[in-house]
Write a protein that holds these residues in place. Structure first.
Motif, PDB file in Angstrom:
ATOM      1  N   ASP A  48      -3.618   7.642  -4.371  1.00 32.95           N
ATOM      2  CA  ASP A  48      -2.851   6.873  -5.463  1.00 32.95           C
ATOM      3  C   ASP A  48      -1.993   5.938  -4.824  1.00 32.95           C
ATOM      4  O   ASP A  48      -1.479   5.104  -5.404  1.00 32.95           O
ATOM      5  N   TRP A  49      -1.691   6.004  -3.547  1.00 30.03           N
ATOM      6  CA  TRP A  49      -0.944   5.100  -2.706  1.00 30.03           C
ATOM      7  C   TRP A  49      -1.515   4.208  -1.801  1.00 30.03           C
ATOM      8  O   TRP A  49      -2.571   4.484  -1.308  1.00 30.03           O
ATOM      9  N   ARG A  50      -1.394   2.967  -2.111  1.00 28.95           N
ATOM     10  CA  ARG A  50      -2.550   2.004  -1.446  1.00 28.95           C
ATOM     11  C   ARG A  50      -1.968   1.634  -0.097  1.00 28.95           C
ATOM     12  O   ARG A  50      -2.926   1.306   0.728  1.00 28.95           O
ATOM     13  N   TYR A  51      -0.593   1.614   0.453  1.00 32.08           N
ATOM     14  CA  TYR A  51      -0.238   1.078   1.525  1.00 32.08           C
ATOM     15  C   TYR A  51       0.435   2.214   2.251  1.00 32.08           C
ATOM     16  O   TYR A  51       1.081   3.097   1.713  1.00 32.08           O
ATOM     17  N   ARG A  52       0.327   2.143   3.553  1.00 34.45           N
ATOM     18  CA  ARG A  52       1.164   3.087   4.392  1.00 34.45           C
ATOM     19  C   ARG A  52       1.656   2.195   5.698  1.00 34.45           C
ATOM     20  O   ARG A  52       0.762   1.210   6.219  1.00 34.45           O
ATOM     21  N   TYR A 120       4.771   9.776  12.050  1.00 29.06           N
ATOM     22  CA  TYR A 120       4.818  10.154  10.741  1.00 29.06           C
ATOM     23  C   TYR A 120       4.599   8.967   9.939  1.00 29.06           C
ATOM     24  O   TYR A 120       4.053   7.988  10.820  1.00 29.06           O
ATOM     25  N   PHE A 121       4.303   8.914   8.736  1.00 28.90           N
ATOM     26  CA  PHE A 121       3.697   7.936   7.813  1.00 28.90           C
ATOM     27  C   PHE A 121       4.785   7.466   6.751  1.00 28.90           C
ATOM     28  O   PHE A 121       5.009   8.579   5.968  1.00 28.90           O
ATOM     29  N   ILE A 122       4.840   6.328   6.258  1.00 29.99           N
ATOM     30  CA  ILE A 122       5.646   5.795   5.038  1.00 29.99           C
ATOM     31  C   ILE A 122       4.597   5.252   4.242  1.00 29.99           C
ATOM     32  O   ILE A 122       3.750   4.363   4.631  1.00 29.99           O
ATOM     33  N   TYR A 123       4.492   6.023   3.174  1.00 30.05           N
ATOM     34  CA  TYR A 123       3.533   5.289   1.980  1.00 30.05           C
ATOM     35  C   TYR A 123       4.405   4.976   0.967  1.00 30.05           C
ATOM     36  O   TYR A 123       5.397   5.088   0.599  1.00 30.05           O
ATOM     37  N   TYR A 124       3.801   3.594   0.391  1.00 29.82           N
ATOM     38  CA  TYR A 124       4.104   2.817  -0.777  1.00 29.82           C
ATOM     39  C   TYR A 124       3.159   2.183  -1.454  1.00 29.82           C
ATOM     40  O   TYR A 124       1.829   2.129  -0.969  1.00 29.82           O
ATOM     41  N   SER A 296       9.895   3.419  15.919  1.00 31.46           N
ATOM     42  CA  SER A 296       9.119   2.159  15.842  1.00 31.46           C
ATOM     43  C   SER A 296       8.145   2.313  14.617  1.00 31.46           C
ATOM     44  O   SER A 296       7.548   3.405  14.275  1.00 31.46           O
ATOM     45  N   VAL A 297       7.758   1.119  13.815  1.00 28.79           N
ATOM     46  CA  VAL A 297       6.936   0.900  12.772  1.00 28.79           C
ATOM     47  C   VAL A 297       5.620   0.224  13.209  1.00 28.79           C
ATOM     48  O   VAL A 297       5.744  -0.756  13.668  1.00 28.79           O
ATOM     49  N   GLY A 298       4.566   0.858  12.712  1.00 28.23           N
ATOM     50  CA  GLY A 298       3.322   0.269  12.978  1.00 28.23           C
ATOM     51  C   GLY A 298       3.047  -0.847  12.187  1.00 28.23           C
ATOM     52  O   GLY A 298       3.541  -1.214  11.114  1.00 28.23           O
ATOM     53  N   LEU A 299       1.710  -1.288  11.718  1.00 30.68           N
ATOM     54  CA  LEU A 299       1.104  -2.528  11.283  1.00 30.68           C
ATOM     55  C   LEU A 299       0.979  -2.067   9.819  1.00 30.68           C
ATOM     56  O   LEU A 299       0.733  -0.790   9.751  1.00 30.68           O
ATOM     57  N   LEU A 300       1.245  -2.714   8.911  1.00 27.59           N
ATOM     58  CA  LEU A 300       0.782  -2.333   7.538  1.00 27.59           C
ATOM     59  C   LEU A 300      -0.750  -2.123   7.192  1.00 27.59           C
ATOM     60  O   LEU A 300      -1.592  -2.978   7.563  1.00 27.59           O
ATOM     61  N   GLN A 301      -1.132  -0.735   6.765  1.00 28.94           N
ATOM     62  CA  GLN A 301      -2.260  -0.326   6.520  1.00 28.94           C
ATOM     63  C   GLN A 301      -2.731  -0.399   4.885  1.00 28.94           C
ATOM     64  O   GLN A 301      -1.913   0.147   4.409  1.00 28.94           O
TER      65      GLN A 301
END
Length: 708
Positions: A48-52, A120-124, A296-301
């Motif tokens: 249900d979450w499109r991006y991470r 880790y992963f951040i989803y939104y 540090s944050v990776g590219l938007l997937q």
């Protein structure tokens, strides 16, 4: 024999089969390794979450498991960050706290890490998600929030609380290292409120003195208790630490809140202290505010997409002009990764400027809220990343010597017809500061076409300035006279009409070299506007002297300048000789520093106060040098020609002492204009008639030899 051969064949086939299976497994493993770069192969936690974004933990904080990351969302998110979730690399959710999240803006998130787990992963990107209640809150971090300040007073804490309650708009929040700020990083730097909330580490037991310094009101709370109060409108104190109060603190962590509001003018807020045993106040340092660790944050997937993207934005400098225009420089870079093909980029900065570079420097020509978009495409898939950001003061104090030229070179490439009217006004103001008349004319040329100029005087000013630059920079008689004629159509005010007529006459004089027609218009202005617009009547009288000078009529020019001088009502406290010396010193200094526009403005003052200096002083020589520096060679030549002609007039009793040097200067200008024959004639005449001017004589011979 046959059996042995069959055994050999079978063993060979088995070996080939094993090798084939090995190569297949190795290939699959390599593909998996390739796909797992940057966490891309990790299972998607929830469809249900499109991006991470993947997050790699770097340096953890002191005595805390919480880390913080900040990144541009590039897409939609629920306004309160309700759809943000954080998981570890197994998909298990971890406690988190959203500092700030705004659709198409930036997000700042703190989350609690696990021991020996660094990924880790951040989803939104789930519009149906609801805000997740957290069981744990961060035990570190100082958060600064700015918000709109409503109208009202803040002469006490009670009044300040009412302002907070009435404030409806939050500009932004972010983690900061300490309480120290001089502007609003998220919006306008007037009429805003700043709120700091976080933790303060007291290094030892004892009595502390807490100090605030601010413009305007400020209030400090520690452990929920009001410690220092400085209400009402005021500037910062001249004595640092003057506004302070005592408090007993135990060694360890305490909560702190700092409130500040600014109405208009300068802005400032800072927190200081005396620790037990300190003899003087100091700014409360970074280490006193426990902070989260770094990651540090990776590219938007994007779910079910091979294309990964990101955008880096940093505002790197600003440039303010004397009349309040502000231009801001930013560095922009887009990233794209995909196996599908070559990545291409298409930028739109929301101000009329576009680009197809991956990284570039962009100048915003006016402060405000902008939506910057970049379309990243690999030929099969595309993603439109958006950033909505306030561009304003960043208080960048570095002033490299090439800053103005760097700004001008970038702005020169912009499509002026697509820029906003405010941006064009700021470019015109900046161009004046940068002494770039060609750039200023481009801005003015577009401005005089605009229909959204609400102030009539503004329109008239742009027409007047455009007319002058059409005349002096582009040498465009038709457009210059059209601008001046338009002024006469739009207004009947004598002050503006006299300017327009003088401007038109200047075009006749300097472009057409029609001395008689110019003389006629100058006479009309002088007679008609002596009382209605005395300033421009005086300028017209000075120009009458200029016409006589170009005609070689010394006495008539001298008389015209005398009349003009007597029209001045100002009383000067210094002698003419002293004023002349100051003008020579100032203008020469400006020219040496390549500030040719400033030199010309000073020369205008010189002309106004001492017009007869055009006949027999260094005036013409210095003005020609300034014009030459601006590459206005024809104007420089005309200035020198007039001086030479009037000094050769029959009624001129004695040539000016700088006459030989003026001959040489005109030869240099002619040479620059590719008028070699005229230059040679002047140099030969100088060498033949003025051997006494030894230094000029020597330079003339050298130049003549080079021309030959």
């Amino acid at each position: 024999m046959v059996k042995n051969q069959r055994k050999k064949i079978n063993r060979k086939k088995e070996g080939e089969s094993r090798m084939r299976n090995f190569l297949i497994r190795a290939f699959v493993l390599l593909v998996l390794i390739f796909l797992c770069v940057d966490g891309f192969c990790a299972d998607w936690w929830n469809k249900d979450w499109r991006y991470r974004r993947s997050v790699k933990v770097g340096k953890r904080g002191r005595q805390t498991d919480w880390v913080a990351v900040r990144f541009f969302l590039l897409t939609e998110v629920k306004p309160d960050g309700a759809d943000i979730r954080v998981t570890d690399n197994t998909g298990a959710e971890v406690p988190f706290y959203v500092v700030w999240a705004e659709p198409f803006g930036f997000a700042e998130v703190m989350f609690k890490t696990k021991k020996k787990v660094d990924e880790y992963f951040i989803y939104y990107g789930n519009p149906n998600a609801t805000k997740k209640e957290q069981t744990e809150s961060p035990d570190v971090g100082l958060i600064m929030e700015t918000r709109e300040r409503p109208r009202g007073t803040s002469n006490s804490w009670e009044e300040f609380k009412k302002l907070l309650e009435k404030s409806k708009r939050v500009y932004g929040r972010t983690l900061v290292p300490k309480i120290f700020q001089g502007h609003n990083p998220f919006g306008p730097s007037d009429y805003y409120i700043t709120v700091y909330k976080g933790f303060l580490a007291a290094p030892q037991d004892g009595e502390y003195r807490i100090a605030t310094n601010s413009d305007d009101s400020s209030f400090v709370f520690i452990d929920g208790k009001l410690v220092v109060s400085w209400p009402g409108p005021h500037g910062p104190t001249a004595v640092w630490g003057e506004r302070n109060a005592k408090i007993e603190l135990k060694k360890g962590i305490h909560t702190i809140e700092y409130y500040h509001e600014d109405s208009e003018g300068s802005q400032a807020c800072e927190l200081g202290w005396w620790k037990p045993g300190d003899e003087q106040v100091s700014l409360v340092p970074d280490w006193a505010f426990p902070s989260p660790g770094k990651a540090s944050v990776g590219l938007l997937q994007t779910q079910n997409s091979q294309l990964q993207v990101d955008v880096d934005v940093s505002l790197s400098s600003e440039l303010a002009t004397d009349d309040g225009a502000l231009l801001i420089e930013g560095q922009f870079k887009a990233y794209g990764e995909s196996k599908n093909g070559r990545i291409v980029y298409k930028w739109d900065f929301g101000d009329g400027v576009t680009s197809q570079e991956q990284s570039l420097t962009h100048i915003f020509c006016a402060p405000g809220f902008y939506t910057v978009t970049v379309e990243v495409s690999d030929g099969k898939e595309g993603f439109v990343a958006k950033i909505q950001h306030y561009i304003g003061y960043i208080f960048f104090y570095d002033e490299p010597p090439d800053k103005q030229s760097r700004y001008a070179n970038i702005i020169r490439t912009y499509p002026f017809d697509r820029l906003s009217t405010v941006a064009l006004k700021n470019i015109a103001s900046f161009s004046d500061l940068a002494e770039d008349d060609a750039l200023r004319l481009r801005a003015l040329e577009e401005l005089i076409k605009r229909k959204d100029l609400t102030q009539p005087r503004e329109t008239l000013t742009f027409l007047r300035d455009a007319g002058k630059l059409f005349c002096t920079v582009r040498r465009d008689f038709e457009n210059a006279t059209a601008a001046f004629k338009k002024i006469e159509e739009l207004t009947k005010e004598p002050w503006w009409i006299s300017q327009a007529k003088v401007g038109y006459a200047d075009c006749l004089l300097y472009l057409k070299k029609d001395l008689d027609s110019a003389n006629k218009v100058y006479e009309e202005v002088y007679e008609q506007f002596k009382t209605l617009s005395p300033g421009y009547a005086k300028l017209a009288q000075i120009r009458l002297g200029d016409v006589m000078r170009l005609k070689g009529e010394y006495e008539k020019a001298k008389e015209a300048y005398r009349i003009a001088k007597e029209m001045t009502t100002s009383v000067y406290k210094t002698t003419e000789q002293m004023r002349r010396g100051v003008f020579i010193l100032n203008t020469s200094n400006y020219i040496e520093r390549n500030l040719h526009q400033k030199a010309l403005k000073e020369i205008e003052n010189w002309e106004w106060q001492l017009p007869a200096d055009k006949l027999d002083t260094e005036y013409s020589l210095i003005r020609a040098r300034a014009l030459y520096g601006l590459k206005r060679y024809e104007d420089a030549a005309l200035e020198l020609e007039g001086f030479i002609k009037v000094n050769e007039a029959k009624d001129c009793s004695k040539k000016a002492s700088c006459y030989p040097e003026t001959l040489y200067a005109l030869a240099v200008v002619y040479h620059k204009m590719n008028k070699s024959d005229e230059a040679k004639t002047l140099l030969e005449r100088l060498i033949a008639q003025h051997p006494e001017a030894k230094e000029v004589f020597k330079k003339a011979k050298e130049l003549l030899d080079s021309i030959r």
